[in-house]
Scaffold this motif. Structure first.
Motif, PDB file in Angstrom:
ATOM      1  N   VAL A  12     -12.385 -11.887   0.701  1.00  0.00           N
ATOM      2  CA  VAL A  12     -11.365 -12.522  -0.146  1.00  0.00           C
ATOM      3  C   VAL A  12     -10.094 -11.685  -0.185  1.00  0.00           C
ATOM      4  N   SER A  13     -10.241 -10.386  -0.342  1.00  0.00           N
ATOM      5  CA  SER A  13      -9.067  -9.522  -0.426  1.00  0.00           C
ATOM      6  C   SER A  13      -8.277  -9.519   0.868  1.00  0.00           C
ATOM      7  N   GLY A  14      -8.960  -9.396   2.000  1.00  0.00           N
ATOM      8  CA  GLY A  14      -8.260  -9.346   3.276  1.00  0.00           C
ATOM      9  C   GLY A  14      -7.647 -10.668   3.675  1.00  0.00           C
ATOM     10  N   TYR A  15      -8.279 -11.783   3.314  1.00  0.00           N
ATOM     11  CA  TYR A  15      -7.777 -13.091   3.746  1.00  0.00           C
ATOM     12  C   TYR A  15      -6.666 -13.610   2.838  1.00  0.00           C
ATOM     13  N   LEU A  16      -6.826 -13.488   1.521  1.00  0.00           N
ATOM     14  CA  LEU A  16      -5.833 -14.033   0.605  1.00  0.00           C
ATOM     15  C   LEU A  16      -4.613 -13.133   0.493  1.00  0.00           C
ATOM     16  N   GLY A  17      -4.816 -11.816   0.473  1.00  0.00           N
ATOM     17  CA  GLY A  17      -3.681 -10.907   0.383  1.00  0.00           C
ATOM     18  C   GLY A  17      -2.972 -11.007  -0.960  1.00  0.00           C
ATOM     19  N   ARG A  18      -1.699 -10.677  -0.966  1.00  0.00           N
ATOM     20  CA  ARG A  18      -0.830 -10.740  -2.136  1.00  0.00           C
ATOM     21  C   ARG A  18      -1.417  -9.981  -3.326  1.00  0.00           C
ATOM     22  N   TRP A  19      -1.280 -10.521  -4.548  1.00  0.00           N
ATOM     23  CA  TRP A  19      -1.676  -9.769  -5.733  1.00  0.00           C
ATOM     24  C   TRP A  19      -3.188  -9.584  -5.820  1.00  0.00           C
ATOM     25  N   VAL A  20      -3.942 -10.529  -5.270  1.00  0.00           N
ATOM     26  CA  VAL A  20      -5.398 -10.389  -5.275  1.00  0.00           C
ATOM     27  C   VAL A  20      -5.802  -9.148  -4.476  1.00  0.00           C
ATOM     28  N   ASP A  21      -5.196  -8.989  -3.326  1.00  0.00           N
ATOM     29  CA  ASP A  21      -5.508  -7.839  -2.478  1.00  0.00           C
ATOM     30  C   ASP A  21      -5.088  -6.536  -3.155  1.00  0.00           C
ATOM     31  N   ARG A  22      -3.931  -6.540  -3.784  1.00  0.00           N
ATOM     32  CA  ARG A  22      -3.450  -5.310  -4.426  1.00  0.00           C
ATOM     33  C   ARG A  22      -4.371  -4.881  -5.562  1.00  0.00           C
ATOM     34  N   VAL A  23      -4.783  -5.839  -6.383  1.00  0.00           N
ATOM     35  CA  VAL A  23      -5.646  -5.513  -7.523  1.00  0.00           C
ATOM     36  C   VAL A  23      -7.002  -4.995  -7.056  1.00  0.00           C
ATOM     37  N   LEU A  24      -7.611  -5.674  -6.095  1.00  0.00           N
ATOM     38  CA  LEU A  24      -8.926  -5.262  -5.619  1.00  0.00           C
ATOM     39  C   LEU A  24      -8.868  -3.908  -4.906  1.00  0.00           C
ATOM     40  N   VAL A  25      -7.843  -3.703  -4.096  1.00  0.00           N
ATOM     41  CA  VAL A  25      -7.713  -2.427  -3.393  1.00  0.00           C
ATOM     42  C   VAL A  25      -7.514  -1.293  -4.385  1.00  0.00           C
ATOM     43  N   LEU A  26      -6.689  -1.515  -5.416  1.00  0.00           N
ATOM     44  CA  LEU A  26      -6.461  -0.483  -6.425  1.00  0.00           C
ATOM     45  C   LEU A  26      -7.751  -0.150  -7.167  1.00  0.00           C
ATOM     46  N   PHE A  27      -8.512  -1.170  -7.526  1.00  0.00           N
ATOM     47  CA  PHE A  27      -9.759  -0.955  -8.260  1.00  0.00           C
ATOM     48  C   PHE A  27     -10.780  -0.223  -7.386  1.00  0.00           C
ATOM     49  N   MET A  28     -10.927  -0.644  -6.127  1.00  0.00           N
ATOM     50  CA  MET A  28     -11.892  -0.013  -5.235  1.00  0.00           C
ATOM     51  C   MET A  28     -11.492   1.421  -4.895  1.00  0.00           C
ATOM     52  N   ASP A  29     -10.206   1.670  -4.727  1.00  0.00           N
ATOM     53  CA  ASP A  29      -9.752   3.040  -4.454  1.00  0.00           C
ATOM     54  C   ASP A  29     -10.012   3.948  -5.647  1.00  0.00           C
ATOM     55  N   ALA A  30      -9.861   3.412  -6.854  1.00  0.00           N
ATOM     56  CA  ALA A  30     -10.146   4.209  -8.043  1.00  0.00           C
ATOM     57  C   ALA A  30     -11.633   4.570  -8.115  1.00  0.00           C
ATOM     58  N   MET A  31     -12.504   3.621  -7.757  1.00  0.00           N
ATOM     59  CA  MET A  31     -13.941   3.903  -7.724  1.00  0.00           C
ATOM     60  C   MET A  31     -14.269   4.887  -6.610  1.00  0.00           C
ATOM     61  N   TYR A  32     -13.611   4.740  -5.473  1.00  0.00           N
ATOM     62  CA  TYR A  32     -13.898   5.611  -4.332  1.00  0.00           C
ATOM     63  C   TYR A  32     -13.426   7.041  -4.586  1.00  0.00           C
ATOM     64  N   ALA A  33     -12.442   7.203  -5.467  1.00  0.00           N
ATOM     65  CA  ALA A  33     -11.919   8.536  -5.752  1.00  0.00           C
ATOM     66  C   ALA A  33     -12.886   9.357  -6.605  1.00  0.00           C
ATOM     67  N   PHE A  34     -13.794   8.692  -7.309  1.00  0.00           N
ATOM     68  CA  PHE A  34     -14.773   9.414  -8.122  1.00  0.00           C
ATOM     69  C   PHE A  34     -15.772  10.121  -7.214  1.00  0.00           C
ATOM     70  N   PRO A  35     -16.202  11.345  -7.577  1.00  0.00           N
ATOM     71  CA  PRO A  35     -17.329  11.953  -6.855  1.00  0.00           C
ATOM     72  C   PRO A  35     -18.548  11.052  -6.947  1.00  0.00           C
ATOM     73  N   ALA A  36     -19.242  10.872  -5.827  1.00  0.00           N
ATOM     74  CA  ALA A  36     -20.315   9.877  -5.758  1.00  0.00           C
ATOM     75  C   ALA A  36     -21.410  10.139  -6.785  1.00  0.00           C
ATOM     76  N   LEU A  37     -21.874  11.370  -6.854  1.00  0.00           N
ATOM     77  CA  LEU A  37     -22.970  11.677  -7.767  1.00  0.00           C
ATOM     78  C   LEU A  37     -22.541  11.546  -9.223  1.00  0.00           C
ATOM     79  N   LEU A  38     -21.314  11.961  -9.542  1.00  0.00           N
ATOM     80  CA  LEU A  38     -20.817  11.837 -10.909  1.00  0.00           C
ATOM     81  C   LEU A  38     -20.724  10.371 -11.317  1.00  0.00           C
ATOM     82  N   LEU A  39     -20.238   9.521 -10.411  1.00  0.00           N
ATOM     83  CA  LEU A  39     -20.159   8.086 -10.703  1.00  0.00           C
ATOM     84  C   LEU A  39     -21.542   7.496 -10.902  1.00  0.00           C
ATOM     85  N   ALA A  40     -22.501   7.915 -10.077  1.00  0.00           N
ATOM     86  CA  ALA A  40     -23.872   7.415 -10.216  1.00  0.00           C
ATOM     87  C   ALA A  40     -24.476   7.845 -11.548  1.00  0.00           C
ATOM     88  N   ILE A  41     -24.201   9.072 -11.986  1.00  0.00           N
ATOM     89  CA  ILE A  41     -24.722   9.550 -13.276  1.00  0.00           C
ATOM     90  C   ILE A  41     -24.149   8.720 -14.419  1.00  0.00           C
TER      91      ILE A  41
END
Length: 338
Positions: free
Chosen positions: A128-157
């Motif tokens: 959905v993010s890659g195909y629709l683009g625009r604000w949908v893509d920006r919001v999802l990418v921002l949210f996923m990047d924020a999750m990806y920035a967390f240390p994996a084990l700390l996020l799991a805890i």
């Protein structure tokens, strides 16, 4: 069977056999050579052994994972390896071998649930993010990047504590551990699928489907999905190894699975280090540690071998300098002339 079913006529009038189609697994194996084939087979053997032990754990384990007595006789605490207890007993008077075997079942269940949930969440969001683009893509990418920035084990805890009701002890179950690991993997699948979708959506076959009036859902899952998931098998294999390590880390820190609900290698390592190592008792920690090492090694070797076989760039690099079929034929012809 008639001859016409086995042969195919040619322009020269000579009948030839049609090309034989082998199994995909055998074709993949034939694409490997030398040490690469050895590592692939060794990794697959370790993974297959892990799955078999997990599947037949009740038949292989001599006792239950939380059993502390048999025939009215208590096992005893921290007993050395013997004929009755091959790997000894733990500080909780449980048979170490039985807990290691049942721990394989727990690990397989957590890996399976977490990977399936990650695929069902990450892949559609990436499409959905890659195909629709625009604000949908920006919001999802921002949210996923924020999750990806967390240390994996700390996020799991954090997720494990939230799912378990905010309690700090090992009160979670298999599902809560799987959900905690799923949160780590979703951004990975999202980014891979999203980047591939951005490149594929400009292809002519997608434009043709759009012109013919196909719906967005049909375009995403009928035309784009099959072209953006080629690398997912490799990622799934490598994520399986990461899931084992994350589960062990959660159990070791006390945020994993409750010991009375299921056997878990990380929890057993925690008890072995805290209660046994200082007293010179080594056997309670060796067995779960070796189990984690072998499973992670098998999945890593299999995943890296799959990556080398399925990645066209790596295949090209491996074949640079190798003689072509024409060169081989020329060498053979010269040898015959001599």
């Amino acid at each position: 069977m008639a001859t016409s079913e086995l042969t195919t006529p040619t322009d020269s009038g000579i009948a030839v056999l049609p090309p034989r189609r082998g199994l995909p697994g055998l074709k993949l194996l034939r694409m490997t050579h030398g040490l690469q084939r050895v590592t692939l087979l060794f990794g697959l053997a370790l993974v297959a052994l892990f799955i078999l032990i997990a599947a037949f754990a009740p038949l292989l384990a001599p006792y239950g994972f939380a059993q502390t007595s048999a025939d009215g006789v208590d096992f005893g605490s921290q007993q050395a390896p013997s004929a009755q207890h091959w790997f000894g007993t733990s500080v909780r008077s449980e048979d170490v071998l039985s807990r290691v075997i049942y721990g394989a079942r727990t690990a397989l269940a957590v890996i399976s649930v977490s990977l399936v949930l990650s695929l069902f969440v990450g892949v559609p969001l990436g499409l959905v993010s890659g195909y629709l683009g625009r604000w949908v893509d920006r919001v999802l990418v921002l949210f996923m990047d924020a999750m990806y920035a967390f240390p994996a084990l700390l996020l799991a805890i954090i997720v494990s504590a939230m799912v378990a009701g905010g309690q700090s002890s090992s009160t979670g179950g298999i599902l809560s551990a799987a959900v905690a690991i799923t949160v780590i993997f979703v951004p990975q699948y999202f980014r891979v699928v999203r980047n591939a979708t951005v490149a594929v959506k400009q292809e002519p076959f997608v434009d043709a489907a759009r012109v013919t009036g196909a719906s967005t859902v049909r375009i995403l899952f009928r035309h784009i999905l099959a072209n953006v998931t080629q690398s997912l098998p490799v990622i799934i294999t490598l994520n399986g190894a990461e899931a084992i390590l994350t589960l062990a880390g959660l159990g070791f820190l006390g945020f994993g699975i409750e010991p009375t609900q299921a056997a878990e290698w990380g929890y057993d390592l925690n008890k072995a280090v805290i209660n046994d190592v200082s007293n010179g008792i080594w056997w309670t920690g060796v067995a779960p540690g070796v189990a984690i090492m072998l499973v992670v090694l098998g999945m890593t070797l299999a995943g890296e071998s799959f990556n080398e076989v399925m990645n066209p760039l790596l295949r090209t690099r491996r074949t640079v300098g190798a003689p072509t079929s024409v060169e081989k034929a020329a060498v053979t012809r010269e040898a015959d002339d001599v």
